[in-house]
Design an enzyme around this catalytic site. Structure first.
Site, PDB file in Angstrom:
ATOM      1  N   HIS A 142      51.588  29.296  41.851  1.00 20.99           N
ATOM      2  CA  HIS A 142      53.014  29.530  42.104  1.00 20.99           C
ATOM      3  C   HIS A 142      53.765  28.217  41.888  1.00 20.99           C
ATOM      4  O   HIS A 142      53.649  27.283  42.677  1.00 20.99           O
ATOM      5  CB  HIS A 142      53.223  30.020  43.525  1.00 20.99           C
ATOM      6  CG  HIS A 142      54.664  30.163  43.896  1.00 20.99           C
ATOM      7  ND1 HIS A 142      55.462  31.142  43.366  1.00 20.99           N
ATOM      8  CD2 HIS A 142      55.450  29.440  44.716  1.00 20.99           C
ATOM      9  CE1 HIS A 142      56.680  31.031  43.852  1.00 20.99           C
ATOM     10  NE2 HIS A 142      56.701  29.993  44.673  1.00 20.99           N
ATOM     11  N   ASP A 170      57.333  26.609  41.703  1.00 19.91           N
ATOM     12  CA  ASP A 170      58.771  26.743  41.910  1.00 19.91           C
ATOM     13  C   ASP A 170      59.512  26.108  40.742  1.00 19.91           C
ATOM     14  O   ASP A 170      59.288  24.935  40.408  1.00 19.91           O
ATOM     15  CB  ASP A 170      59.190  26.069  43.219  1.00 19.91           C
ATOM     16  CG  ASP A 170      58.786  26.889  44.432  1.00 19.91           C
ATOM     17  OD1 ASP A 170      58.897  28.123  44.375  1.00 19.91           O
ATOM     18  OD2 ASP A 170      58.359  26.302  45.444  1.00 19.91           O
ATOM     19  N   ASP A 201      57.180  34.886  46.729  1.00 20.02           N
ATOM     20  CA  ASP A 201      57.794  33.890  47.613  1.00 20.02           C
ATOM     21  C   ASP A 201      59.300  34.061  47.796  1.00 20.02           C
ATOM     22  O   ASP A 201      59.933  33.227  48.414  1.00 20.02           O
ATOM     23  CB  ASP A 201      57.509  32.481  47.052  1.00 20.02           C
ATOM     24  CG  ASP A 201      57.849  31.381  48.047  1.00 20.02           C
ATOM     25  OD1 ASP A 201      57.632  31.586  49.253  1.00 20.02           O
ATOM     26  OD2 ASP A 201      58.326  30.317  47.614  1.00 20.02           O
ATOM     27  N   HIS A 257      64.447  31.273  43.248  1.00 11.94           N
ATOM     28  CA  HIS A 257      64.525  31.492  44.694  1.00 11.94           C
ATOM     29  C   HIS A 257      64.546  30.221  45.544  1.00 11.94           C
ATOM     30  O   HIS A 257      64.480  30.328  46.783  1.00 11.94           O
ATOM     31  CB  HIS A 257      63.399  32.429  45.154  1.00 11.94           C
ATOM     32  CG  HIS A 257      62.010  31.866  45.025  1.00 11.94           C
ATOM     33  ND1 HIS A 257      61.127  32.284  44.062  1.00 11.94           N
ATOM     34  CD2 HIS A 257      61.354  30.928  45.742  1.00 11.94           C
ATOM     35  CE1 HIS A 257      59.985  31.649  44.193  1.00 11.94           C
ATOM     36  NE2 HIS A 257      60.098  30.800  45.208  1.00 11.94           N
TER      37      HIS A 257
END
Length: 1017
Positions: free
Chosen positions: A260, A262, A372, A578
């Site tokens: 993951h 970001d 997330d 996000h």
């Protein structure tokens, strides 16, 4: 037998720490180092290879925050290492923290081809296996001096290159050639897998004791002063307990490699380009060694970055996809926030993402992958189905503060009734390492056991940590079938979802409505300028596409700016990630976001202006990009006002526009003592000496709207327990200050088209100027607000106590609205003390409703309140916050936004009013235009009008039922149509549209989205 478990476990712990783990690298030889410190921003590898390197030694400092240093590593494999597995092992100064939040590096070979990334949990670079001896080693390490920003949410200047300073933050520890002792390395993994499993077994389980005694025998077989020489014998003592298969009833884990990343968070966007490159290099290299690997990777934007900046890695990704070791997932441009983006933006997230995967990699993705994001809109199931998506995955709901989701695998039902098969992994992490505790938790925690037998586990280091490691792959091999543990099978997410749906789909429970995250509620408000930029960019894109389509249809020779609009859409979609749009990134990210939105809005204004100019001259007209006709007061330029009626999606000449207020009395102001009265034919508004609304009367309904003074600004202390930028903890409500005093209250416009009162308030170090405006003919009372915000750890609310007995509120979401109770009867109700709304929020009793509209505010709260013995409803907008982490200057500075009170509002009024507030009328020199499309049912709202993405010249219209009922409508066009289709979200025909004499006949279910493709004749 005596119970000596603790003694054996203690013996093992010391042996691992002091003897076994240090013996994994049998021999080391230091490499020769030199360095070039890149000035400014990162440079391509070709630039670094031509740079002048200087001698460098281990132990020396390097790396001012956010800088890049290139290290040259040189040496020769010793002859005596012949036949061994030789690696380079690098430590540029890693701290004790986890990977992804400190120094990171990408290693290149002598020719500048990327090899793999290095991270705190992944420090090796392969050299030879087996080595011949004498091989030259010549590598380059691009080392990023990324600072660790998040330390217990303490404010720090490290979050922006402009404030981080120039002091080096790392000390280079080591760079060695080393021999990996594979027997010792394997022994460590054997022991870790078994002892972690043992720790999860009850003390009365025979299996636990069998493992303990096998470990004891292993220790007896191991000479701690000759670990390398005795490791093979020690491993043999563990063979039997490792070979025992899992029980037939063991929980089945579908494991998928994951990282993951970001797209921005505690680092800027440009660093994510490099994080993705490092991680993707790691994964493609790992797949060569472990062909059973499957790596699930979302976010088309990150693929696009790697394609642009790292062509070698991009080719490796394409090969991995073809080989089946890489699974593109997620179907979206980025893993966006799922509450704040508008409806069309969420649709474009999916269409841009799936198009990239389809065109670049030949893959049709079948799932939404959002582990997330901070809660999930109830519009998603329908959007997913329209895009051909079958499955939805999230992890974040495990973070709920108050209530545990009752299911892990279920059908999620959206506001229109569409359902999508959904899973959130009971392992409660998307960064699993295959620890025994994680797998045991997944099995115990799985809510659907008894009917379902499988769950998904994403494994790998995220956020620049490099993804899966060889150690994780080795653990997975040992855990494939091991007594006492869940079975682990590495496979594609699609294989998991297909098997889970086949097994459980007919009996899976249904969750209806939004997936509200009971945490991170402040993300509806934090970084208000970022949210304002997004809202305005979304509507500017809508307007640009409409008028560019009108220009192209009117004159096919006028070029539709496909490339420009595509690029601008992707820019806006990226910033909906996000941790950007929710406001939870570092200062650097939000500074750049504000600058980016300014550029995007300026470019879109020019795109729209050029399209309008191409329509021809004709005198001043007013253009209406809203799908609803409007009768409004418009600023014609230089402060002149006119009242004009403009058709939906069309224009009307200003010549002859009314300047007197219209058929009624216009807008009138009266001053009586310390109060000011504003009136028009719909409303009577009283403002007192404190600048508060003491009365708002709906003249047609003959009723007072307010139960107590309205537009009351309230200031609360705002000290979340943990997550500064993210959270608005409920205890903020325990104290507040009403900002009742005004420095001045002044009538600044007195009709006949507009009356306005300016209210100035100063408090703390801040100043707020509000203009309360009432226009002729308008049922809307606007509050135009300018704030110079200088508060610290405060939250600012605007309260409207309404004389409305509302059991629930209705809040606009994408392509519709959701209802939420105004009471707190259950824990689920109480947890929704802060809620998200888009352009409007409405409360109503039978026969009467009131809406609050806004042009950039998302956070709201709605509560019941007793006033003079009667129960009313207080609606508050959350305007601004001032947290200190990760951006110590969050929201500091000037802000301009508008919110509005709309008395007597039906749901349809709220829909039209919210669009009007967010799509200001545009005055231009152009001819009057008939609307490109017209819909004859007021509940059917046109969301977008554009040309088809395939550049065929077809016109695409997306519309939806916006009130929650059924609608039979006809869509007519101002241009001849040769053929019309109903399409999926990708503009691919599903079936021919129902064509009648007056246009296309439509029958819509509640909240149904329909996309039409019209071929001009």
């Amino acid at each position: 037998m005596h119970d000596d478990r603790l003694l054996v476990e203690g013996r093992l712990e010391r042996a691992l720490r002091q003897f076994i783990r240090p013996a994994q690298y049998a021999h080391r030889a230091p490499l020769t180092l030199s360095v070039w410190h890149a000035p400014g921003e990162p440079v391509p590898v070709a630039t670094a290879l031509e740079a002048a390197f200087e001698p460098f030694e281990t132990g020396m400092e390097w790396g001012k925050p956010w800088s890049t240093s290139w290290f040259r590593l040189e040496g020769v494999v010793p002859k005596e290492w012949r036949g061994r597995r030789v690696e380079v092992v690098v430590d540029p100064g890693f701290s004790g923290g986890g990977p992804g939040f400190q120094a990171e590096g990408l290693v290149y070979d002598a020719a500048g081809v990327p090899v793999k990334g290095v991270h705190p949990r992944n420090r090796h670079i392969p050299v030879a296996s087996p080595a011949e001896g004498g091989e030259p080693v010549h590598l380059h390490l691009e080392a990023a001096a990324n600072p660790a920003v998040l330390h217990d949410f303490v404010p720090t200047p490290l979050g922006d290159v402009l404030t981080a300073g120039n002091t080096p933050i790392y000390r280079f520890a080591s760079a060695d050639l080393a021999v990996l002792d594979e027997d010792v390395w394997g022994l460590v993994l054997d022991v870790e897998v078994l002892t972690e499993l043992m720790a999860q077994l009850e003390a009365d389980r025979p299996r636990r004791h069998e493992i303990l005694r096998a470990v004891e025998d292993m220790l007896d077989a191991l000479d701690l002063h000759d670990v390398s020489g005795t490791a093979a014998a020690a491993r043999a003592e563990l063979t039997e307990v490792l070979a025992r298969p899992a029980h037939a009833s063991a929980h089945r884990v579908s494991a998928v490699g994951h990282a993951h990343i970001d797209s921005a968070w505690l680092w800027p966007l440009r660093e994510t380009v490099r994080k993705a490159s490092r991680t993707f290099a790691n994964v493609t290299a790992l797949a060569e060694e472990y062909p059973e690997l499957v790596f699930a990777c979302s976010q088309a934007q990150q693929y696009a970055w790697v394609k642009e900046h790292q062509p070698h890695i991009w080719e490796r990704i394409k090969k991995a996809v073809a080989d089946g070791t890489w699974a593109p997932v997620g179907s979206m441009w980025v893993e966006s926030d799922a509450n704040l983006p508008g409806g069309e933006a969420l649709a474009r997230q999916i269409t841009h993402g799936t198009r990239f995967f389809r065109e670049e990699l030949g893959v049709e993705t079948r799932e939404i992958w959002l582990p997330d994001s901070f809660g999930y809109t109830a519009a998603f199931p329908q959007l997913a189905k329209l895009a051909g998506v079958r499955w939805f995955l999230t992890q974040k709901l495990s973070w709920n503060q108050s209530n545990k989701m009752p299911h892990h695998t279920f059908w999620w039902e959206g506001i229109d009734g569409t359902r999508v098969f959904t899973h959130f992994p009971p392992v409660d992490t998307y960064n699993s390492q295959f620890h025994g505790a994680e797998l045991a938790h997944a099995e115990r925690n799985f809510a659907d056991k008894g009917r379902a037998t499988r769950s998904l586990v994403p494994f790998g280091w995220g956020d620049g940590g490099g993804g899966p490691t060889r150690e994780m792959m080795e653990r997975a091999r040992r855990l494939r079938s091991l007594e006492g543990s869940p079975r682990v099978e590495i496979e594609k997410p699609s294989a998991f979802f297909a098997a889970a749906e086949e097994e459980y789909g007919r009996r899976a429970p249904v969750w209806s409505g939004e997936l509200y995250l009971e945490l991170h509620r402040a993300t509806y408000t934090t970084q208000a300028a970022t949210k304002r930029g997004n809202r305005r960019a979304e509507h500017a894109l809508r307007e640009a596409e409409l008028w560019c389509t009108a220009a192209a249809v009117r004159d096919p020779a006028h070029g539709y700016p496909y490339d420009t609009l595509d690029r601008l859409w992707k820019t806006v979609l990226l910033h909906q990630f996000h941790d950007i749009l929710p406001g939870s990134s570092i200062a650097w990210v939000h500074r750049e976001a504000r600058e980016t939105y300014e550029r995007v809005l300026a470019e879109l204004d020019e795109v729209t202006s050029a399209a309008v100019r191409s329509l021809g001259a004709g005198g001043p007209v007013v253009l209406n990009a809203s799908p609803y006709a409007r009768d409004e007061v418009v600023d014609t330029g230089e402060g002149a006002l006119a009242r004009v009626e403009v058709p939906a999606l069309g224009s009307r000449s200003l010549n002859g526009a009314d300047g007197t207020g219209g058929a009624g009395a216009g807008a009138v102001a009266h001053t009586t003592g310390e109060t000011i009265l504003l009136t028009n034919e719909h409303l009577s508004v009283t403002i007192n000496a404190d600048g508060l609304l003491t009365s708002v009367k709906d003249l047609a309904a003959g009723r007072e709207v307010l139960a107590a003074p309205g537009n009351l600004l309230q200031l609360h202390p705002d000290h979340p327990t943990h997550y500064d930028a993210w959270d608005l903890d409920k205890h903020y409500r325990h104290r507040h200050t009403d900002l009742t005093g005004a420095d001045s209250v002044e009538l600044v416009e007195d009709g006949p088209l507009r009356v306005a009162v300016r209210v100035v308030r100063a408090f703390g170090k801040s100043r707020i100027v509000q203009e309360i405006r009432l226009d002729a003919g308008s049922r809307r009372l606007d509050v135009v607000t300018d704030v110079d915000w200088r508060e610290s750890e405060k939250v600012l609310k605007a309260a409207f106590p309404l004389d409305v007995h509302a059991e629930r509120s209705a809040a606009e979401i994408q392509f519709g609205h959701v209802h939420r109770p105004t009471h707190a009867n259950t824990g689920w109700d109480a947890a929704r003390y802060e809620i998200c709304a888009h352009r409007w929020l409405r409360v109503a009793e039978e026969g009467y409703g009131v809406a609050l509209l806004n042009d950039s505010t998302y956070g709201h709260d709605v509560t019941r309140a007793e006033h003079d013995g009667a129960l009313g409803t207080t609606v508050r907008l959350t305007l601004l916050r001032a947290p200190h982490s990760p951006d110590p200057e969050t929201d500091q500075g000037t802000h301009r936004f508008t919110y509005a009170l709309l008395p007597g509002a039906t749901t349809g009024d709220a829909v039209a009013g919210g669009l009007a507030l967010n799509l200001p009328l545009r005055v231009a020199d152009a001819p009057e235009l008939a609307p490109l499309v017209r819909v004859d049912h007021p509940a059917v709202t046109v969301e977008s009008v554009k040309l088809a993405d395939d550049r065929s010249g077809d016109v695409v219209v997306r519309l939806y039922e916006s009130r929650g009922g059924r609608a039979a409508a006809t869509l007519a066009t101002s241009f001849p149509v040769a053929h019309a289709d109903v399409t999926d979200l990708h503009e691919r025909p599903l079936h021919a549209a129902d064509t009648g004499e007056s246009g296309l006949r439509l029958a819509l279910r509640p909240f149904q989205i329909v996309t039409l493709r019209l071929r001009p004749a």
